[in-house]
Design a protein around this motif. Sequence first.
Motif, short mmCIF file in Angstrom:
data_model
loop_
_atom_site.label_atom_id
_atom_site.label_comp_id
_atom_site.label_asym_id
_atom_site.label_seq_id
_atom_site.Cartn_x
_atom_site.Cartn_y
_atom_site.Cartn_z
N VAL A 213 0.85 -1.20 0.00
CA VAL A 213 0.00 0.00 0.00
C VAL A 213 0.88 1.25 0.00
O VAL A 213 1.77 1.39 0.85
N LEU A 214 0.62 2.13 -0.95
CA LEU A 214 1.33 3.41 -1.04
C LEU A 214 0.37 4.55 -0.75
O LEU A 214 -0.78 4.53 -1.20
N ARG A 215 0.84 5.54 0.01
CA ARG A 215 0.08 6.76 0.25
C ARG A 215 0.88 7.90 -0.37
O ARG A 215 1.98 8.21 0.08
N VAL A 216 0.31 8.49 -1.41
CA VAL A 216 1.04 9.47 -2.21
C VAL A 216 0.41 10.85 -2.02
O VAL A 216 -0.82 11.00 -2.11
N ALA A 315 5.41 13.27 -1.80
CA ALA A 315 5.79 12.44 -0.65
C ALA A 315 5.11 11.09 -0.81
O ALA A 315 3.90 11.04 -1.09
N VAL A 316 5.86 10.01 -0.68
CA VAL A 316 5.32 8.66 -0.82
C VAL A 316 5.60 7.90 0.46
O VAL A 316 6.76 7.77 0.88
N GLU A 317 4.54 7.41 1.11
CA GLU A 317 4.67 6.58 2.30
C GLU A 317 4.21 5.17 1.96
O GLU A 317 3.22 4.99 1.25
N GLN A 318 4.92 4.19 2.48
CA GLN A 318 4.53 2.80 2.24
C GLN A 318 4.10 2.17 3.55
O GLN A 318 4.78 2.29 4.57
N GLY A 319 2.94 1.51 3.50
CA GLY A 319 2.41 0.88 4.69
C GLY A 319 3.04 -0.48 4.95
O GLY A 319 4.05 -0.85 4.33
N ILE A 320 2.43 -1.23 5.85
CA ILE A 320 2.91 -2.58 6.17
C ILE A 320 2.88 -3.42 4.90
O ILE A 320 1.92 -3.39 4.14
N ASP A 321 3.96 -4.15 4.68
CA ASP A 321 4.12 -4.88 3.43
C ASP A 321 4.39 -6.35 3.73
O ASP A 321 5.53 -6.81 3.65
N PRO A 322 3.35 -7.13 4.06
CA PRO A 322 3.58 -8.52 4.46
C PRO A 322 3.90 -9.40 3.26
O PRO A 322 3.56 -9.08 2.12
N ASP A 323 4.55 -10.52 3.52
CA ASP A 323 4.79 -11.49 2.47
C ASP A 323 3.51 -12.25 2.16
O ASP A 323 2.63 -12.42 3.03
N ALA A 324 3.40 -12.71 0.93
CA ALA A 324 2.25 -13.53 0.54
C ALA A 324 2.32 -14.88 1.27
O ALA A 324 3.41 -15.39 1.56
N THR A 325 1.16 -15.44 1.57
CA THR A 325 1.09 -16.76 2.19
C THR A 325 1.14 -17.82 1.10
O THR A 325 0.29 -17.84 0.20
#
Length: 423
Positions: A213-216, A315-325
Amino acid sequence: MSTAEMVVERIERLARISAYPWNLTRRVFSPRQAEAEGLVLAWMGEAGLSSRRDPAGNLLGRIEGRIPGGPAILVAGHVDTRADASPYDGALGVLMGIAAVERLVRQGTSLHHAVEVVAFADDASSRFPVPRLGSRAVVGRIDPHTLDFDDDYGVTLRQAMQAHGLDPERLADATRSVGDVLAYVEVAAEAGPTLEQSGSPVGVVPALTASSVLRVTLKGAAVHAATVPMAFRHDALAGTAECVLEAERIGSSRDRATVTVGRLDAQPVPVSVVTGSVTFGVIVQSSDDAERHVVAAELVAAFNRIAGRRRLEIAVEQGIDPDATRCDPGLVRLFERAVEASGHSVVQLPQGMPTDASNMSVLAPVGSVLLRCRGGVGWGPAGIVDPADVAVGLDVLTFVLAALTTGSDATPSDTLDGHRKSS
């Protein structure tokens, strides 16, 4: 009545238990949920399963294996729903699990390992902001402050659990150890068009999709539209429009990832003023972690180029980036053999919706299949799975459970009776 028809009839019966007559909404720890759980517990008993409710509110129906109290194979779904849900969302997995176990019992299958059918609590998370509470509790991922979260009416999770006859202070007692679970499997309706387009009634899941998830935020200058010529503007909204189209182009160029631009917040709002600031969200989804990270990086680079050319701050913020299951390769192959044994071609497709498998993968190997849904809207109110496809899904699930619980490769004659044999 065939086994598949019985499953469909039970799904339709549960669908009549709703907070509202105009759509299916059955929130966790509500009176309607309690009513639905009563039916599920009765159906577990009819199938020969001993049933109980754990401290998190999960329903557990169990048939013992050779060693009473030994580790089990779990098949799961949920009975609570989101607002305006499909009757098949969640309930399909629970009721097919019950039917598959009943089929094994009726066939006299010698069970080396126990099988449990689980209806997880609060999978739909339509009432509290705690996605998949039940499976989180089972794997020990519950924050103590979770009990203080409240719903739209100010009722806390603690209060709701107490009203449901549960002791919230015992929530941690629902946690199970790695040795308790041998394998975890799910059956769900597909929330997409792949199976309809392929012509196959069932798809095997190699992995569950994860999200980046990116917040731009783009910042320009808020100036009056009538007094500033076009060449002198720093229009954040125009820059955002270009970013949205570039995101669509990048997503369309990839086969294994999707890109979606979400909510846009623009300031100021008046139409007579050039937009000075816009914040928007972008979600990149894929079951391939490397592909997802490459796409996210490509998006950030493209947004920076657009901002630079248009003289906008970014400004670009990246949220939690979990690995795929990842589903267990052995379970994937077993499901593929089951599909072939049912007389259908194997189609692989990722599970694009979050499920309890992501949590349960902490305890055991996970496997999953999806059933074809009319219009590919398996999680929406119009989601319907044809009884013939439910029959194929039952054949596949029974095949897999028989193989897992006996520790041998099951054959079609041992396990299949859905649409090809009389129930």
